[in-house]
Enzyme design. Structure first.
Site, PDB file in Angstrom:
ATOM      1  N   TRP A 240      81.213 -84.966  77.227  1.00  0.00           N
ATOM      2  CA  TRP A 240      81.133 -83.563  76.804  1.00  0.00           C
ATOM      3  C   TRP A 240      82.098 -83.293  75.663  1.00  0.00           C
ATOM      4  O   TRP A 240      81.715 -82.730  74.628  1.00  0.00           O
ATOM      5  CB  TRP A 240      81.451 -82.612  77.975  1.00  0.00           C
ATOM      6  N   TYR A 244      81.147 -82.410  71.825  1.00  0.00           N
ATOM      7  CA  TYR A 244      81.580 -81.098  71.315  1.00  0.00           C
ATOM      8  C   TYR A 244      82.385 -81.272  70.030  1.00  0.00           C
ATOM      9  O   TYR A 244      82.171 -80.542  69.050  1.00  0.00           O
ATOM     10  CB  TYR A 244      82.408 -80.388  72.386  1.00  0.00           C
ATOM     11  N   ASP A 260      76.755 -79.083  79.922  1.00  0.00           N
ATOM     12  CA  ASP A 260      77.474 -77.860  79.561  1.00  0.00           C
ATOM     13  C   ASP A 260      76.990 -76.669  80.393  1.00  0.00           C
ATOM     14  O   ASP A 260      75.785 -76.536  80.663  1.00  0.00           O
ATOM     15  CB  ASP A 260      77.249 -77.575  78.071  1.00  0.00           C
TER      16      ASP A 260
END
Length: 300
Positions: A240, A244, A260
């Site tokens: 993640w 990101y 997410d």
């Protein structure tokens, strides 16, 4: 303290229309970092610390949209004049000015067919001005709310940011640089006092170290896939966070955040693996799909 009160020139940075500037302001406004960023209904402003040939330059800039001219109007403090090309390049990435919205819209057609509120032509990736700052904030924001992450990041700025006299209320500090003394000392103790847990403090320190020694490159020309691997080699950074950072820092158009919370809320009937399979149809624009899915929540 650096003093940089005087406004310098205003430059215009063009973009292809449509351009959803208000969406970017809403995104940046929800994450505005106290002391560094100010966001209102029509503009984005922040302090800047940019390394030039003669050392660090400090200052501020403000960005406004001029839709009739198809450009952003950027006012830059005079103190940043020597590094203006660097400022312009960073702002272009932060506001995704080189995007071709027609290509993105075409690539995400199936998203619009599945979720009409989930695709808006002219959506841009909300990038960042300071890559290290945003990478650190991504780590701080792991598994906490945006509000809580902002609060902890603001404490870090207040305690360790470089003071800057801009003459603008609310703009008075910059984020520490990777080679600042903070990150070569007892980072766990320094950040622990601010409420940042040890694992995240260690990850932030390792990001700083990796940038300084060249193992990690968060510059605009870096290969996103390689840097995602370099990030995930750091203990405490998983897919993640790597995706990101790739999306927001490196401008990678094809990152996806299947686990997410916002993506899950926008696609509530699918498990993470099902979201990932669904997103295959959106390559190479999956980052834009994420932003559209996030934005669709504000349309509810």
């Amino acid at each position: 303290m650096a003093t940089c009160m005087e406004a310098g020139e205003t430059v215009r940075l063009g973009y292809a229309q449509p351009y959803r500037f208000a969406d970017l302001l809403r995104f940046f406004g929800a994450r505005a970092l106290q002391g560094i960023e100010l966001v209102d209904e029509s503009s984005y402003a922040r302090t800047a610390r940019v390394r030039g040939e003669d050392g660090d330059a400090f200052g501020w800039f403000r960005v406004r949209d001029d839709p009739q001219a198809g450009s952003l109007a950027v006012t830059v403090s005079k103190s940043l004049g020597p590094v203006l090309p660097h400022i312009v390049a960073r702002i272009r990435r932060q506001f995704d000015l080189d995007c071709d919205p027609a290509q993105v819209q075409k690539g995400l057609r199936s998203l619009g067919e599945m979720l009409p509120a989930g695709l808006w032509e002219g959506t841009r990736l909300p990038g960042c001005f300071d890559p290290f700052e945003t990478a650190c904030r991504a780590v701080i924001g792991q598994q906490v709310s945006v509000v809580a992450a902002n609060r902890m990041a603001a404490r870090l700025v207040a305690a360790h940011g470089m003071p800057v006299d801009t003459g603008i209320d609310g703009l008075g500090r910059t984020w520490p640089a990777p080679d600042d003394a903070l990150f070569s000392g007892d980072v766990e103790a320094a950040l622990g006092e601010l409420g940042i847990i040890r694992s995240r403090s260690r990850a932030i320190a390792e990001i700083a170290c990796a940038i300084v020694d060249g193992r990690l490159d968060l510059g605009g020309d870096a290969d996103a896939e390689q840097q995602m691997e370099a990030l995930m080699a750091i203990k405490g950074i998983g897919p993640w966070t790597a995706n990101y950072v790739a999306m927001r820092v490196l401008g990678h158009p094809d990152a996806f955040l299947e686990s997410d919370v916002g993506v899950a809320h926008a696609l509530p009937d699918l498990a993470p693996k099902e979201r990932l399979r669904l997103a295959e149809a959106w390559r190479p624009w999956r980052s834009y799909a994420v932003i559209n899915l996030w934005n669709s929540l504000s349309e509810e």
